[in-house]
Design a protein around this motif. Structure first.
Motif, PDB file in Angstrom:
ATOM      1  N   GLY A  22       0.809  -1.214   0.000  1.00 42.89           N
ATOM      2  CA  GLY A  22       0.000   0.000   0.000  1.00 42.89           C
ATOM      3  C   GLY A  22       0.839   1.259   0.000  1.00 42.89           C
ATOM      4  O   GLY A  22       0.492   2.244  -0.659  1.00 42.89           O
ATOM      5  N   ALA A  23       1.955   1.243   0.727  1.00 38.97           N
ATOM      6  CA  ALA A  23       2.826   2.422   0.769  1.00 38.97           C
ATOM      7  C   ALA A  23       3.370   2.745  -0.612  1.00 38.97           C
ATOM      8  O   ALA A  23       3.535   3.926  -0.965  1.00 38.97           O
ATOM      9  N   ARG A  24       3.660   1.730  -1.404  1.00 33.88           N
ATOM     10  CA  ARG A  24       4.135   1.973  -2.771  1.00 33.88           C
ATOM     11  C   ARG A  24       3.065   2.680  -3.592  1.00 33.88           C
ATOM     12  O   ARG A  24       3.368   3.590  -4.383  1.00 33.88           O
ATOM     13  N   VAL A  25       1.813   2.255  -3.426  1.00 39.54           N
ATOM     14  CA  VAL A  25       0.714   2.916  -4.139  1.00 39.54           C
ATOM     15  C   VAL A  25       0.601   4.377  -3.699  1.00 39.54           C
ATOM     16  O   VAL A  25       0.470   5.286  -4.536  1.00 39.54           O
ATOM     17  N   LEU A  26       0.677   4.605  -2.391  1.00 40.75           N
ATOM     18  CA  LEU A  26       0.538   5.970  -1.874  1.00 40.75           C
ATOM     19  C   LEU A  26       1.716   6.846  -2.278  1.00 40.75           C
ATOM     20  O   LEU A  26       1.541   8.037  -2.568  1.00 40.75           O
ATOM     21  N   ALA A  27       2.919   6.272  -2.313  1.00 42.12           N
ATOM     22  CA  ALA A  27       4.100   7.047  -2.689  1.00 42.12           C
ATOM     23  C   ALA A  27       4.070   7.458  -4.152  1.00 42.12           C
ATOM     24  O   ALA A  27       4.750   8.415  -4.540  1.00 42.12           O
ATOM     25  N   HIS A  28       3.293   6.754  -4.967  1.00 39.02           N
ATOM     26  CA  HIS A  28       3.179   7.094  -6.392  1.00 39.02           C
ATOM     27  C   HIS A  28       1.901   7.872  -6.687  1.00 39.02           C
ATOM     28  O   HIS A  28       1.369   7.819  -7.800  1.00 39.02           O
ATOM     29  N   GLY A  29       1.411   8.585  -5.674  1.00 40.77           N
ATOM     30  CA  GLY A  29       0.276   9.478  -5.900  1.00 40.77           C
ATOM     31  C   GLY A  29      -1.071   8.936  -5.488  1.00 40.77           C
ATOM     32  O   GLY A  29      -2.079   9.636  -5.645  1.00 40.77           O
ATOM     33  N   GLY A  30      -1.122   7.710  -4.984  1.00 42.50           N
ATOM     34  CA  GLY A  30      -2.385   7.153  -4.545  1.00 42.50           C
ATOM     35  C   GLY A  30      -2.874   7.788  -3.253  1.00 42.50           C
ATOM     36  O   GLY A  30      -2.132   8.466  -2.545  1.00 42.50           O
ATOM     37  N   THR A  31      -4.130   7.547  -2.933  1.00 40.66           N
ATOM     38  CA  THR A  31      -4.756   8.108  -1.743  1.00 40.66           C
ATOM     39  C   THR A  31      -5.292   6.983  -0.876  1.00 40.66           C
ATOM     40  O   THR A  31      -5.977   6.091  -1.381  1.00 40.66           O
ATOM     41  N   LEU A  32      -4.962   7.047   0.411  1.00 35.68           N
ATOM     42  CA  LEU A  32      -5.457   6.052   1.339  1.00 35.68           C
ATOM     43  C   LEU A  32      -6.979   6.163   1.446  1.00 35.68           C
ATOM     44  O   LEU A  32      -7.534   7.256   1.471  1.00 35.68           O
ATOM     45  N   TYR A  33      -7.624   5.002   1.492  1.00 37.50           N
ATOM     46  CA  TYR A  33      -9.074   4.823   1.565  1.00 37.50           C
ATOM     47  C   TYR A  33      -9.768   5.049   0.224  1.00 37.50           C
ATOM     48  O   TYR A  33     -10.968   4.813   0.126  1.00 37.50           O
ATOM     49  N   ARG A  34      -9.020   5.473  -0.794  1.00 35.36           N
ATOM     50  CA  ARG A  34      -9.612   5.545  -2.127  1.00 35.36           C
ATOM     51  C   ARG A  34      -8.844   4.659  -3.089  1.00 35.36           C
ATOM     52  O   ARG A  34      -9.428   3.753  -3.694  1.00 35.36           O
ATOM     53  N   ASP A  35      -7.549   4.899  -3.257  1.00 35.41           N
ATOM     54  CA  ASP A  35      -6.730   4.063  -4.136  1.00 35.41           C
ATOM     55  C   ASP A  35      -6.151   2.858  -3.395  1.00 35.41           C
ATOM     56  O   ASP A  35      -5.657   1.927  -4.027  1.00 35.41           O
ATOM     57  N   TRP A  36      -6.172   2.921  -2.106  1.00 35.21           N
ATOM     58  CA  TRP A  36      -5.737   1.785  -1.294  1.00 35.21           C
ATOM     59  C   TRP A  36      -6.571   1.783  -0.025  1.00 35.21           C
ATOM     60  O   TRP A  36      -6.529   2.724   0.753  1.00 35.21           O
ATOM     61  N   TRP A  37      -7.345   0.726   0.153  1.00 35.36           N
ATOM     62  CA  TRP A  37      -8.214   0.665   1.315  1.00 35.36           C
ATOM     63  C   TRP A  37      -7.656  -0.306   2.341  1.00 35.36           C
ATOM     64  O   TRP A  37      -7.182  -1.387   2.016  1.00 35.36           O
TER      65      TRP A  37
END
Length: 519
Positions: free
Chosen positions: A56-71
């Motif tokens: 999940g941290a990889r997704v967030l570090a590349h512009g993702g948003t917690l609870y939307r792009d990674w739940w």
């Protein structure tokens, strides 16, 4: 002349100033020992939780948003920690453990600095009995979990509240509030722990130290609440700006209640496993902490009472989480137990007769008491040395597989993805995210941090099916534990239909079913 009890209590809880205080050699030695113990774990493998956080941290570090792009049902601080670790040291096991090492060293230093003025023996013992025992006892499953990391802010919230409860240090009260907010951003369920610790500090200040109520309100309560509220308000405002407040509310309050309602049985076996694991590995600390707690209770020492409250409330919070009860949940009690153990050891040492024979006998007893943690630490050092201290990718891989049977199994399972005939592209796994780490494949964006597959409702399976269609992975793995759920459950029909239409079976064995997207 008899001493004023309020004044005695104030002296016991408020450190006296020391001129030109310098770190004692034994304090430095204790911190070095803690650092070396922590360094043994830098190459340690991950398990389910840590792999989820890192993916999940990889997704967030590349512009993702917690609870939307990674739940995930977790609060945001654990993902902030993994993102920070990845950006500082790399998105890998060693990168995350490097930040964990610094984080736990900060805890060791904070404990030492807080105790130096009040108990010279406890100041150098406490890092060994908190962080040192932690490093000696934990395995891959326990490292870098919320309950271990939250020890630092929880200790700061406790120590600063103890110092500031009389209202004489508003800035310390503000810092206590900020530390309390970090605790809640790691795990909201720990709010009762922070509340009880602060309540004990306030009651002690009002009754034993006779601090005026007005000064307590203005000098402690107000700045502490401001410190607590500001970080939480910023997070809520951020989620509101993204339109995620309904998702945040559902994730934080509704979904945990739903999970709790789905758990059948008492899970006594899991509770016993966690309690026995913690009791065996922390047995030296538990024995000394009992002595420290008894002394703090008799003296009505404010910090000691706050630590007792922290242990009582922390244990209650762990027991209330009957969907979990895992071993690592008991790590929450490590810092307060360790500090009380340092108080107990210091008191016992001072009570010994001033004779060389008595001190030698005490040293032998201490060596016997800490034999088990020492053996565990020595075993870790021996394994690491055997694998040439995991220097270089090849040695690190060998060491990780030696430490973790999970890595051995997953490495063998994903070896075909590196073969000449393997297709490039993303991967989707039901359920263990360790496959993403060991395969080197990106997690399909459809993953979205989905967890707790047995408890997913039809609407959530529909959403998962839509996500898979929108961003189809090249390979899908359904682990054997979840194959009956995916193959037979009516709720999983959207995912089952997608696999039947767009994928072809690649292979099936006792470990799971592999599917490949049709060309």
């Amino acid at each position: 002349m008899s001493q004023n009890p309020a004044a005695a209590s104030h002296e016991a809880t408020t450190p006296a100033p020391r001129a030109a205080a310098r770190p004692a050699a034994r304090e430095v030695a204790a911190l070095i020992a803690v650092a070396l113990l922590g360094a043994l774990h830098l190459p340690y493998p991950f398990e389910w939780d840590q792999a989820t956080f890192l993916t999940g941290a990889r997704v967030l570090a590349h512009g993702g948003t917690l609870y939307r792009d990674w739940w995930d049902v977790k609060q945001p601080a654990i993902y902030a920690f993994y993102v920070a670790a990845g950006r500082m040291f790399g998105f890998s096991e060693s990168g995350v453990h490097a930040l964990e090492l610094l984080w736990m060293l900060a805890l060791a230093c904070a404990v030492t600095l807080a105790l130096r003025a009040r108990d010279a023996h406890a100041a150098w013992l406490a890092p060994l009995l908190t962080v040192g025992i932690y490093w000696a006892a934990v395995g891959p499953w326990h490292l870098t979990q919320v309950e271990g990391l939250v020890g630092l802010p929880l200790w700061l919230a406790t120590a600063w509240a103890s110092l500031a409860a009389e209202g004489r240090s508003p800035w310390r009260a503000l810092l206590a509030g900020l530390a309390g907010a970090v605790v809640l951003l790691f795990k909201l369920a720990l709010a009762p722990v922070v509340a009880l610790v602060w309540l004990v500090a306030l009651v002690h200040a009002a009754t034993r130290a006779r601090a005026p109520a007005g000064r307590i309100a203005v000098g402690f309560v107000l700045p502490a609440l401001v410190g607590l509220a500001v970080p939480l308000a910023l997070v809520i405002a951020h989620e509101a700006r993204l339109g995620l407040l309904p998702t945040l509310r559902w994730t934080t309050f509704t979904y945990p209640g739903y999970l709790l309602s789905q758990v059948r049985g008492t899970r006594v076996n899991v509770l016993f496993d966690g309690l026995s694991w913690f009791a065996l590995r922390w047995s030296p600390v538990l024995a000394l902490a009992a002595a420290g707690a008894a002394g703090a209770w008799r003296a009505r020492d404010r910090l000691g009472l706050c630590l007792i409250a922290c242990i009582a409330a922390g244990a209650a919070v762990v027991l209330a989480q009957r969907t979990s009860w895992w071993q690592y949940h008991w790590l929450l009690l490590d810092p307060p137990l360790g500090v009380l153990a340092a108080f107990g050891a210091s008191a016992l040492w001072r009570a010994l007769p001033e004779s060389r024979g008595a001190r030698r006998l005490a040293g032998v007893f201490a060596a016997m008491l800490f034999l088990a943690p020492g053996v565990l630490a020595l075993e870790k050092l021996t394994l690491l040395a055997r694998d040439r201290f995991a220097l270089g990718p090849a040695h690190a891989r060998v060491h990780q597989e030696r430490v973790s049977e999970l890595y051995q199994r997953v490495d063998a399972e994903v070896a075909f993805l590196d073969s000449a005939g393997a297709r490039p592209g993303s991967l989707f796994v039901i359920d263990d995210p360790v496959y993403y780490l060991r395969s080197g494949r990106a997690a399909a964006t459809a993953l979205r941090g989905v967890r707790f597959y047995p408890f997913m409702r039809p609407a959530e399976w529909d959403s998962l099916g839509r996500q898979l269609r929108a961003d189809p992975p090249v390979y899908v793995l359904v682990e054997s534990e979840f194959a009956p759920l995916v193959n037979d459950s009516a709720a999983a029909a959207p995912v089952r239909a997608l696999l039947a239409r767009d994928y072809r079976p690649l292979r099936r064995d006792a470990r799971g079913e592999w599917w490949e997207r049709a060309r």
